[in-house]
Design a protein around this motif. Structure first.
Motif, PDB file in Angstrom:
ATOM      1  N   HIS A 151      20.519  16.109   8.849  1.00 31.96           N
ATOM      2  CA  HIS A 151      19.001  16.163   8.497  1.00 31.96           C
ATOM      3  C   HIS A 151      18.486  15.180   7.790  1.00 31.96           C
ATOM      4  CE1 HIS A 151      20.470  20.459   8.204  1.00 31.96           C
ATOM      5  NE2 HIS A 151      19.243  20.706   8.787  1.00 31.96           N
TER       6      HIS A 151
ATOM      7  N   ASP B 296      12.144  21.411  10.500  1.00 28.92           N
ATOM      8  CA  ASP B 296      13.727  21.887  10.419  1.00 28.92           C
ATOM      9  C   ASP B 296      14.393  20.644  10.216  1.00 28.92           C
ATOM     10  OD1 ASP B 296      12.497  24.325  10.484  1.00 28.92           O
ATOM     11  OD2 ASP B 296      13.551  25.144  12.421  1.00 28.92           O
ATOM     12  N   CYS B 297      14.209  19.377  10.680  1.00 30.93           N
ATOM     13  CA  CYS B 297      14.981  18.343  10.907  1.00 30.93           C
ATOM     14  C   CYS B 297      15.090  17.952   9.418  1.00 30.93           C
ATOM     15  CB  CYS B 297      14.311  17.358  11.816  1.00 30.93           C
ATOM     16  SG  CYS B 297      12.676  16.608  10.988  1.00 30.93           S
TER      17      CYS B 297
ATOM     18  N   ALA C 216      13.883  26.551   6.384  1.00 30.93           N
ATOM     19  CA  ALA C 216      13.445  26.513   7.898  1.00 30.93           C
ATOM     20  C   ALA C 216      12.412  27.726   8.075  1.00 30.93           C
ATOM     21  CB  ALA C 216      14.648  26.468   8.763  1.00 30.93           C
TER      22      ALA C 216
END
Length: 247
Positions: A112, A131-132, A137
């Protein structure tokens, strides 16, 4: 259905509601392992009453396609058959091999992208959202990260993202928890109602309904341990002659 987290519980409930025979394979003791265990127990009871089969403490080892559908092999060697298999065991960020290291952008051991409260990465002129980043999320969180980032890029004064003020929703069965109050909390002037032409009309009565579909991600200091954090909706009586609209 492989996986008993939020996504697995939501899709299992959806397909069950559409009339499919569903088996939920869970490697944990309960569904929704990241949520309140009392709420998970209520949901499991609802699943059982609706004919949804939950295999707890069962880990899926393999999925094979057959002429009739699929076969899922569990860790103990037993097999579960079905027409389809939906795997809901989480996701990993697709951040490798895109030049992050060359740009001076740091990532965590899980892949991440590291960001601060204004969505800024370790490279001062690069921002990341969604989300990265490994933050919750949730689409709402990703959208807020993006808004904060754009405002910060433009030089506007912004407030960093506060993760103690984020709520998440789990969409399963709308009647998983019962009515809890015989009277509205707020005066009628502050309530909203829909007309009888809405499919939700039978539920629009002057009561306070608790939905287990929402859990507050507040800090432990604000939410007592093992408490069930919920959203409260106050629903006013409906005039059957009115048109379909919010008021």
């Amino acid at each position: 259905m492989v996986g008993s987290g939020v996504t697995g519980a939501e899709f299992a409930s959806a397909f069950n509601g559409l009339g499919s025979k569903v088996t939920l394979i869970s490697s944990r003791d309960q569904v929704l392992p990241g949520e309140d265990s009392d709420a998970a127990a209520v949901l499991e009871d609802v699943f059982a009453r609706r004919g949804l089969r939950v295999l707890s403490q069962s880990r899926a080892e393999a999925v094979e396609r057959t002429a009739d559908g699929v076969v899922v092999t569990l860790g103990d060697g037993s097999k579960v058959t079905g027409t389809h298999c939906l795997v809901c065991v989480g996701s990993i960020p697709n951040t490798t091999g895109i030049g992050l290291e060359a740009a001076g952008i740091e990532v965590t051991s899980s892949g991440h992208i590291k960001v601060d409260g204004v969505s800024r990465t370790s490279a001062p002129n690069v921002y990341a959202a969604g989300d990265c980043t490994g933050v919750f999320a949730l689409a709402s969180v990703a959208a807020m990260q993006g808004r904060i980032a754009v405002a910060h890029m433009g030089g506007d004064g912004v407030r960093p993202l506060k993760l103690t003020q984020v709520s998440s929703n789990i969409f399963t069965h709308r009647r998983s928890l019962p009515w809890v109050s015989p009277k509205p909390i707020w005066p009628r002037a502050n309530t909203r109602a829909m007309s009888s032409s809405s499919p939700w009309t039978p539920m629009l009565v002057p009561r306070c309904v608790v939905s287990m579909m929402a859990s507050s991600r507040s800090s432990p200091a604000r939410v007592p341990e093992r408490s069930l954090a919920v959203w409260l909706w106050v629903l006013a009586p409906v005039n059957s002659s009115s048109r379909s609209r919010w008021r």
